[in-house]
Every structure is written in structure tokens, then in C-alpha cells.
Design a protein around this motif. Structure first.
Motif, PDB file in Angstrom:
ATOM      1  N   ARG A  99       0.783  -1.362  -0.149  1.00  0.00           N
ATOM      2  CA  ARG A  99      -0.006  -0.142   0.009  1.00  0.00           C
ATOM      3  C   ARG A  99       0.850   1.068   0.085  1.00  0.00           C
ATOM      4  N   LEU A 100       2.073   1.078   0.716  1.00  0.00           N
ATOM      5  CA  LEU A 100       2.822   2.394   0.773  1.00  0.00           C
ATOM      6  C   LEU A 100       3.438   2.492  -0.692  1.00  0.00           C
ATOM      7  N   LEU A 101       3.742   1.523  -1.309  1.00  0.00           N
ATOM      8  CA  LEU A 101       4.679   1.876  -2.380  1.00  0.00           C
ATOM      9  C   LEU A 101       3.647   2.209  -3.558  1.00  0.00           C
ATOM     10  N   LEU A 102       2.169   1.858  -3.346  1.00  0.00           N
ATOM     11  CA  LEU A 102       1.125   2.144  -4.308  1.00  0.00           C
ATOM     12  C   LEU A 102       1.112   3.802  -4.126  1.00  0.00           C
ATOM     13  N   GLU A 103       0.793   3.836  -2.927  1.00  0.00           N
ATOM     14  CA  GLU A 103       0.547   5.274  -2.627  1.00  0.00           C
ATOM     15  C   GLU A 103       1.610   6.360  -3.197  1.00  0.00           C
ATOM     16  N   TYR A 104       2.859   5.814  -2.907  1.00  0.00           N
ATOM     17  CA  TYR A 104       3.935   6.797  -3.313  1.00  0.00           C
ATOM     18  C   TYR A 104       3.874   6.807  -5.011  1.00  0.00           C
ATOM     19  N   ARG A 105       3.640   5.792  -5.539  1.00  0.00           N
ATOM     20  CA  ARG A 105       3.841   5.817  -6.893  1.00  0.00           C
ATOM     21  C   ARG A 105       2.394   6.618  -7.588  1.00  0.00           C
ATOM     22  N   LYS A 106       1.431   6.804  -6.805  1.00  0.00           N
ATOM     23  CA  LYS A 106       0.343   7.531  -7.312  1.00  0.00           C
ATOM     24  C   LYS A 106       0.536   8.953  -6.899  1.00  0.00           C
ATOM     25  N   THR A 107       1.005   9.517  -5.743  1.00  0.00           N
ATOM     26  CA  THR A 107       1.046  10.839  -5.437  1.00  0.00           C
ATOM     27  C   THR A 107       2.393  11.301  -5.510  1.00  0.00           C
ATOM     28  N   THR A 126      11.844  12.208   2.352  1.00  0.00           N
ATOM     29  CA  THR A 126      12.306  12.743   1.353  1.00  0.00           C
ATOM     30  C   THR A 126      13.802  12.270   0.790  1.00  0.00           C
ATOM     31  N   ASN A 127      14.550  12.362   1.708  1.00  0.00           N
ATOM     32  CA  ASN A 127      16.117  12.211   1.660  1.00  0.00           C
ATOM     33  C   ASN A 127      16.269  10.665   1.703  1.00  0.00           C
ATOM     34  N   CYS A 128      15.617   9.814   2.321  1.00  0.00           N
ATOM     35  CA  CYS A 128      15.875   8.522   2.275  1.00  0.00           C
ATOM     36  C   CYS A 128      14.936   7.543   1.886  1.00  0.00           C
ATOM     37  N   LEU A 129      13.714   7.607   2.398  1.00  0.00           N
ATOM     38  CA  LEU A 129      12.546   6.399   1.974  1.00  0.00           C
ATOM     39  C   LEU A 129      12.455   6.758   0.570  1.00  0.00           C
ATOM     40  N   GLN A 130      12.321   7.928  -0.032  1.00  0.00           N
ATOM     41  CA  GLN A 130      11.785   8.325  -1.281  1.00  0.00           C
ATOM     42  C   GLN A 130      12.710   7.893  -2.336  1.00  0.00           C
ATOM     43  N   PRO A 131      13.915   8.186  -2.220  1.00  0.00           N
ATOM     44  CA  PRO A 131      14.828   7.481  -3.298  1.00  0.00           C
ATOM     45  C   PRO A 131      15.007   5.950  -3.322  1.00  0.00           C
ATOM     46  N   PHE A 132      14.943   5.223  -1.855  1.00  0.00           N
ATOM     47  CA  PHE A 132      14.745   3.950  -1.807  1.00  0.00           C
ATOM     48  C   PHE A 132      13.433   3.416  -2.721  1.00  0.00           C
ATOM     49  N   LEU A 133      12.246   3.999  -2.523  1.00  0.00           N
ATOM     50  CA  LEU A 133      11.095   3.241  -3.390  1.00  0.00           C
ATOM     51  C   LEU A 133      11.366   3.631  -4.775  1.00  0.00           C
ATOM     52  N   GLU A 134      12.083   4.865  -5.001  1.00  0.00           N
ATOM     53  CA  GLU A 134      12.337   5.010  -6.312  1.00  0.00           C
ATOM     54  C   GLU A 134      13.074   4.123  -7.008  1.00  0.00           C
ATOM     55  N   ARG A 135      13.987   3.388  -6.361  1.00  0.00           N
ATOM     56  CA  ARG A 135      14.790   2.492  -6.945  1.00  0.00           C
ATOM     57  C   ARG A 135      14.222   0.879  -7.281  1.00  0.00           C
ATOM     58  N   LEU A 136      13.012   0.806  -6.323  1.00  0.00           N
ATOM     59  CA  LEU A 136      12.241  -0.497  -6.667  1.00  0.00           C
ATOM     60  C   LEU A 136      11.718  -0.371  -8.270  1.00  0.00           C
ATOM     61  N   VAL A 137      11.954  -1.670  -8.589  1.00  0.00           N
ATOM     62  CA  VAL A 137      11.360  -2.091 -10.228  1.00  0.00           C
ATOM     63  C   VAL A 137      10.301  -2.982 -10.240  1.00  0.00           C
ATOM     64  N   ILE A 138       9.786  -3.422  -9.165  1.00  0.00           N
ATOM     65  CA  ILE A 138       8.993  -4.627  -8.865  1.00  0.00           C
ATOM     66  C   ILE A 138       7.551  -3.889  -8.971  1.00  0.00           C
TER      67      ILE A 138
END
Length: 392
Positions: free
Chosen positions: A313-321, A380-392
Motif C-alpha cells: 500500500r505504501l509503495l502504491l501510494e507513493y507511485r500515485k502521489t 524525502t532524503n531517505c525513503l523516497q530514493p529507496f522506493l524510487e529504486r524499486l522496479v518490482i
């Protein structure tokens, strides 16, 4: 039927041409250029002695004829060759005039009496301008400098620094070439030594500049800290806080942002390290990267299906917003531990304490403006780049 030219010239031209007759073969030769210094006072391909030699180029076969005298060039009866030969003879007269002045040790100036653009271009094509320390090992700089002064119209109007460089090139490059005294092997040995010395000089200068910048940066950082005053005032001025920091918040402030200049400098380098990490990841094979991420997630969440669903849900919300939500609906202690183990906080001053800070804030009923700002910075500095690197 007698040959219109010497048999030796006739045979040499036909041998280097595609055509089988003299009249057809001469049409293949369309370029003539002067050979000066080093092959003069030789014999033409026809056998006659010549003082100055030329070379002819065949645009069909790619062959060259040299040395060849001007009289033999005129035997071709080609208007284009005769015009080129006339230009080359003008160039030859310039060279003879310069050579005479050099031998008599007369003054040479970069003006229209001694030079022209065609002569300078010819010097450039013949490799007269040499790479050395004076031109930062880029000989085209000297060539462009001669053109600049020549086109400016007067040697005397040149800047003193440029004039000194022109005189140096005249003495070390042009005059030895005109006198036939240039030694390419000796030049290459000298060039290698000059390059080593020059590179060492650049390294010393770069180290001096680095120390100078570090000193200025240190003075600036020290003055900035002194000017800021208490941490509370700095945050109030920057973020517009109305309340002062509590003792607990002051503790977290030191953990997150550093308690001295060295730790703040480490914090300032975080973005650069993050960019370097992103570049390393981009260079990885996409398929291998995806398989590795799937294996890591399945291994970590094997016994935590609810946490895996929350992470999805967290990953989906990040990719939506494009924002990382921070609430119990999307975040938990297990997920924060997961991010910590995946080194999402590795560029913070104290990664383990950053994770503890997020856990405390997640359980808190109310967050101060300072805590909200700090959380937003971490996301912004830690979790956002981590989620951005996920390709799954």
C-alpha cells in the motif's frame, strides 16, 4: 610518335594513374602542393635537378608523385593545376623571403610583408607549430594566436604577453624549420619531460587551490555557526516556528543534524553520495536487479503477510502521489526496521537512531512543527530514493 614529355615522367604518371594514355591520365591529377625544407635540391621524377619540389595527388587512384618540379607540373596542361602552382609559387616566395631574413638574422614581424594566412595555414599543416608547455600542449593555440595578430593588422598593437609568445614560437619553431635544423626525435624527448613537469605543476596548483577553498569553507562554516545563535532561533527563523524546542527535541536535533561542524559537513554530503549510489544502481542489469529485489522482499516478509500488504500500500501510494505517507495505515515498526536493514538511512549521521526517531513519532499522538519538518526531510532524503529504486 614522339612523347610530349620525358619518358621517365610519362611512365611514372601512367604507372600511378588508372588511364592508359597520357591525355586521359593527366585529368586524374588535380592537386599540387609545395614540399619545402628537407627535400629541396633533389632530382625530379623526370631526372632533372630541381631546387624546390612539389607533389601531385591523383584523386582517382589516391597515388602521389614526388618530388616533381614546376616545369613538369606545367606539362599536364591543366588550368586548375597551373592556378594552384601559381599560388604555391607565391607561397614559395614568402618562404624564401623569410628564410633569407632568418639566415641574415634580420627582424621578422607578423605582418603582411612577411606572412599571410595561406603561409600560416601551410605552417600549421606541415606541423611547424609544436605542442609545448607555453601553449598548454595545444599547438593550435599558437596557430590561432598568429592568425589573430595577423588579422588585427599590426604586430606592434599586440598585447605584450601575446607578442612575447609570438616571438618565442618564431625562435623555437618557425626559424629552426626554415633553416632545416628541427630535430623531431629530440623534440619528442623534450616534450615528454615538459609534460611530466607540467602535470606535476598542475597537481601542486590544484592542491593549493583545494587547501585555499577548504580554509574559506571552514571560516564560512564557523562564522555561520556563530551567527546562527541558539538552534531554536535558527529553526524559528527558517521554518517559521512559534514554539521553542523541548529538551527531547533538542536531543533529536543533535542526532539528526549533527552537534558540531564536522557532523554537519557529513550531513551536507548526503545528496552527493545518494547521486553516486543511484548511478551505480543504474549501471546494474535491470532483470538481475528486479530478481534480487523480489528475493529480498519475499525473504523479509515471509512470516509477515500483513506487513507485506502494508508495504505494498505504501509503495502504491507513493507511485500515485509522489509522496511517502507517514501514518499507521502505511508505516509500522517492522517496516521502519526493514528500511533500516536495507540501508535506506545509511547516509544519515546515526542511521539506527533515525529509525528510533521515526518509531517514536509514529506512536506519538501529536507532532510538533519541528518534528514534522524533520520527518518530512527523512522521508524525502531517505525513503523516497529507496522506493524510487524499486522496479518490482
Amino acid at each position: 610518335m614522339p612523347l610530349p614529355v620525358r619518358k621517365s615522367l610519362h611512365d611514372a604518371v601512367l604507372q600511378a594513374s588508372q588511364a592508359n594514355t597520357w591525355d586521359q591520365a593527366t585529368k586524374e591529377w588535380n592537386e599540387v602542393s609545395l614540399i619545402f625544407n628537407g627535400i629541396g635540391r633533389s632530382n625530379c621524377i623526370c631526372g632533372n635537378a630541381i631546387k624546390y619540389a612539389y607533389e601531385l595527388f591523383n584523386n582517382v587512384t589516391g597515388q602521389r608523385l614526388f618530388p616533381i618540379g614546376s616545369d613538369c607540373v606545367r606539362h599536364f596542361h591543366r588550368l586548375s593545376l597551373d592556378q594552384q602552382l601559381e599560388e604555391e609559387e607565391k607561397l614559395l616566395r614568402k618562404l624564401e623571403n623569410l628564410t633569407r631574413k632568418v639566415k641574415k638574422k634580420e627582424k621578422i614581424k607578423v605582418n603582411k610583408s612577411d606572412f599571410d594566412e595561406k603561409l600560416l595555414k601551410w605552417f600549421w599543416e606541415k606541423g611547424v607549430f609544436k605542442a609545448n608547455r607555453g601553449n598548454q600542449f595545444a599547438p593550435e593555440k599558437d596557430y590561432q594566436l598568429f592568425l589573430e595578430v595577423f588579422q588585427g593588422g599590426s604586430w606592434t598593437k599586440a598585447e605584450p604577453k601575446k607578442k612575447a609568445r609570438l616571438e618565442e614560437v618564431l625562435e623555437k619553431c618557425i626559424k629552426p624549420f626554415l633553416l632545416g635544423k628541427s630535430d623531431d626525435q629530440l623534440y619528442l624527448i623534450k616534450l615528454g619531460k615538459e609534460k611530466i613537469d607540467y602535470e606535476q605543476h598542475l597537481r601542486i596548483q590544484a592542491e593549493k587551490e583545494r587547501k585555499k577553498r577548504d580554509k574559506i569553507a571552514k571560516q564560512y562554516a564557523d562564522n555561520l555557526i556563530l551567527a546562527m545563535g541558539p538552534a531554536e532561533r535558527a529553526y524559528q527563523d527558517y521554518f517559521g516556528f512559534t514554539e521553542t524546542l523541548t529538551p527531547e527535541e533538542r536531543k533529536w536535533e543533535k542526532i539528526l543534524f549533527g552537534k558540531n561542524r564536522e557532523e554537519r559537513a557529513i550531513k551536507a554530503k548526503q545528496n552527493q553520495k545518494e547521486l553516486e549510489k543511484d548511478q551505480r544502481i543504474v549501471n546494474q542489469d535491470p532483470l538481475e536487479r528486479k530478481q534480487k529485489q523480489i528475493w529480498l522482499l519475499n525473504s523479509y516478509f515471509r512470516d509477515l503477510p500483513d506487513e507485506k500488504a502494508k508495504f505494498s500500500r505504501l509503495l502504491l501510494e507513493y507511485r500515485k502521489t509522489g509522496e511517502v505517507p507517514f501514518s499507521e495505515d502505511y508505516m509500522s515498526d517492522h517496516l521502519i526496521d526493514f528500511f533500516y536493514k536495507m540501508k535506506a538511512f545509511e547516509f544519515e549521521i546515526a542511521p539506527d537512531q533515525v529509525a528510533e526517531f521515526l518509531k517514536e513519532c509514529l506512536e506519538a499522538d501529536h507532532l510538533s512543527s519541528a518534528q514534522s519538518t524533520w520527518i518530512r526531510g527523512i522521508l524525502t532524503n531517505c525513503l523516497q530514493p529507496f522506493l524510487e529504486r524499486l522496479v518490482i
